[in-house]
Design a protein around this motif. Structure first.
Motif, mmCIF file in Angstrom:
data_model
loop_
_atom_site.group_PDB
_atom_site.id
_atom_site.type_symbol
_atom_site.label_atom_id
_atom_site.label_comp_id
_atom_site.label_asym_id
_atom_site.label_seq_id
_atom_site.Cartn_x
_atom_site.Cartn_y
_atom_site.Cartn_z
ATOM 1 N N PHE A 1 85.073 72.582 -4.884
ATOM 2 C CA PHE A 1 85.828 72.786 -6.136
ATOM 3 C C PHE A 1 85.339 71.786 -7.172
ATOM 4 O O PHE A 1 84.761 70.750 -6.832
ATOM 5 C CB PHE A 1 87.347 72.634 -5.911
ATOM 6 N N SER B 1 78.488 69.312 -9.581
ATOM 7 C CA SER B 1 78.080 70.077 -8.392
ATOM 8 C C SER B 1 76.730 69.587 -7.858
ATOM 9 O O SER B 1 76.439 69.739 -6.665
ATOM 10 C CB SER B 1 77.995 71.567 -8.731
ATOM 11 N N ARG C 1 77.015 68.713 -21.851
ATOM 12 C CA ARG C 1 76.684 70.089 -22.254
ATOM 13 C C ARG C 1 76.377 70.124 -23.747
ATOM 14 O O ARG C 1 77.062 69.474 -24.536
ATOM 15 C CB ARG C 1 77.859 71.041 -21.988
ATOM 16 N N GLU D 1 84.367 66.614 -8.458
ATOM 17 C CA GLU D 1 83.884 67.665 -7.572
ATOM 18 C C GLU D 1 84.406 67.380 -6.175
ATOM 19 O O GLU D 1 84.561 66.217 -5.799
ATOM 20 C CB GLU D 1 82.346 67.578 -7.558
ATOM 21 N N CYS E 1 86.537 77.006 -8.000
ATOM 22 C CA CYS E 1 86.407 76.678 -6.579
ATOM 23 C C CYS E 1 85.878 77.883 -5.810
ATOM 24 O O CYS E 1 85.699 78.972 -6.381
ATOM 25 C CB CYS E 1 87.751 76.254 -5.996
ATOM 26 N N GLN F 1 77.079 67.481 -4.854
ATOM 27 C CA GLN F 1 77.262 68.211 -3.584
ATOM 28 C C GLN F 1 75.933 68.324 -2.858
ATOM 29 O O GLN F 1 75.837 68.111 -1.652
ATOM 30 C CB GLN F 1 77.687 69.662 -3.859
ATOM 31 N N PHE G 1 77.233 79.423 -6.834
ATOM 32 C CA PHE G 1 77.163 78.550 -5.639
ATOM 33 C C PHE G 1 78.325 78.751 -4.677
ATOM 34 O O PHE G 1 78.394 78.081 -3.647
ATOM 35 C CB PHE G 1 77.045 77.080 -6.051
ATOM 36 N N THR G 2 79.268 79.645 -5.014
ATOM 37 C CA THR G 2 80.367 79.929 -4.085
ATOM 38 C C THR G 2 80.574 81.436 -3.952
ATOM 39 O O THR G 2 80.348 82.195 -4.881
ATOM 40 C CB THR G 2 81.691 79.274 -4.582
ATOM 41 N N GLN H 1 84.200 65.267 -14.697
ATOM 42 C CA GLN H 1 84.640 66.203 -13.656
ATOM 43 C C GLN H 1 84.876 65.450 -12.360
ATOM 44 O O GLN H 1 84.325 64.362 -12.151
ATOM 45 C CB GLN H 1 83.555 67.260 -13.388
HETATM 46 N N1 DAH Z 1 80.456 73.456 -11.554
HETATM 47 C C1 DAH Z 1 81.426 74.320 -12.144
HETATM 48 C C2 DAH Z 1 81.499 74.072 -13.639
HETATM 49 O O1 DAH Z 1 81.144 73.018 -14.070
HETATM 50 C C3 DAH Z 1 82.784 74.120 -11.542
HETATM 51 C C4 DAH Z 1 82.856 74.543 -10.112
HETATM 52 C C5 DAH Z 1 83.180 75.835 -9.785
HETATM 53 C C6 DAH Z 1 82.549 73.633 -9.114
HETATM 54 C C7 DAH Z 1 83.252 76.245 -8.470
HETATM 55 C C8 DAH Z 1 82.624 74.021 -7.773
HETATM 56 C C9 DAH Z 1 82.974 75.343 -7.482
HETATM 57 O O2 DAH Z 1 82.348 73.196 -6.781
HETATM 58 O O3 DAH Z 1 83.036 75.698 -6.185
HETATM 59 O O4 DAH Z 1 81.907 74.928 -14.358
#
Ligand code: DAH
Length: 342
Positions: free
Chosen positions: A307, A171, A195, A211, A284, A174, A251-252, A209
């Motif tokens: 997402f 993220s 992590r 994104e 997401c 982004q 963030f969402t 991941q």
């Molecule tokens: N960043 C989150 C994670 O690593 C996953 C995620 C959730 C990314 C919602 C997104 C989002 O862009 O909108 O757990």
């Protein structure tokens, strides 16, 4: 004795000019000069006919000739066993053994498939750094210091000043894309994240991941759902069921998690879906107005969806891999099974 010395000189010249091309020539040379009935032996035999006062001198000359013939033989032997040996059993015109080719890593195979699905519907690909600062990884994403949701992601911190860490999610990329200021944005960001977790068959301290981010005017939650439905159909096939569950990400807003029906067990229940028939594959939501503001975008005019999906779980489902650790062990017996897969 003079005639013998003349003969030796003549033979030496013959040896100097000898053109030995192959094993056959070499063997002929050996028999002629060094064999049991060869010229060296024959000339040695002349010794008995030489008068005693000349014997010493003759002996020296003969020995010198013998050494000369033998040295030349060894030189010829070395050169004929190299490349110009025409009668050798090695056929130098044959093609070489095929070079050992490597294989693409299963993680990369899965990522490539995911990326190409999004590319076909107009998403471009960008990458960001794995070593991030606190602002890009947390603050800008509406996770100020002391926000409890920071605990959701156990972080590897690198230094306090500057506040570097290993990014916990893609993220952060982004934020970098939005800060660039070019709108609209329709991009995906694949990469590795870290992590501080205990390593087990299901969890690792690093994973991958992808994104996604779409920012424009009048973007709706329906756009988000349709994009992800399309992705799932392309990725797992038309029979796979999808469900959205309400969730929370700072963030969402609103936020959701998406599950797909477990195609390992046909939703009957197995250890991959933990016997519930569904497997969570992504988080997401609609990008929070605070995030847009933090990144210099006017939330009154623009909105969008984002997402983030894990790559390891999908890879494990796709190839029937039961332990996440095998993906980073670099065991050639495992990796070689993906040879030729593209
Ligand atoms: N960043 C989150 C994670 O690593 C996953 C995620 C959730 C990314 C919602 C997104 C989002 O862009 O909108 O757990």
């Amino acid at each position: 004795m003079q005639h013998i010395l003349d003969k030796i000189e003549a033979l030496k010249n013959e040896i100097r000019e000898a053109a030995i091309q192959n094993q056959e020539d070499l063997e002929k040379y050996r028999i002629r000069f060094l064999g049991t009935k060869g010229l060296v032996k024959e000339l040695m035999g002349e010794m008995k006919n030489v008068s005693s006062e000349l014997k010493k001198d003759f002996g020296l000359k003969m020995n010198e000739f013998k050494v000369f013939a033998e040295t030349k033989y060894n030189e010829f032997k070395d050169s004929t066993t190299e490349s110009n040996d025409q009668t050798s059993s090695v056929d130098f015109s044959l093609p070489s053994y095929p070079a050992e080719l490597g294989a693409r890593h299963p993680i990369q195979l899965t990522m490539n498939k995911m990326i190409s699905i999004f590319e076909k519907i107009g998403f471009s690909v960008a990458e960001g750094p794995e070593i991030e600062d606190d602002w890009h990884n947390f603050n800008a994403l509406n996770l100020p210091e002391n926000h409890p949701a920071r605990d959701m992601q156990d972080t590897f911190y690198i230094s306090k000043e500057p506040d570097w860490l290993l990014r916990t999610h893609t993220s952060s990329v982004q934020v970098r894309a939005m800060k660039e200021g070019k709108l609209p944005i329709r991009q995906i960001f694949p990469g590795r994240v870290y992590r501080n977790e205990t390593i087990s068959a299901r969890a690792h301290c690093f994973f991958h991941q992808i994104e996604g981010l779409y920012i424009d005017e009048h973007v709706s939650f329906a756009d988000l759902k349709q994009t992800l439905y399309h992705f799932v159909k392309e990725m797992f096939g038309g029979d796979v069921q999808v469900r959205f569950r309400p969730s929370y990400f700072p963030f969402t807003e609103p936020s959701a998690e998406m599950d797909v029906s477990c195609f390992i067990c046909d939703s009957k229940g197995c250890n991959v879906c933990k016997n519930i028939g569904w497997v969570e594959i992504l988080g997401c939501g609609m990008v929070h107005p605070n995030v847009l503001t933090n990144c210099g975008i006017d939330p009154e005019k623009y909105n969008g969806f984002a997402f983030g999906m894990g790559v390891e779980r999908t890879t494990m489902m796709q190839y029937g891999i039961k332990d996440i650790r095998i993906l980073s062990e670099n065991d050639v017996r495992f990796l070689a099974q993906f040879k030729g897969v593209i």
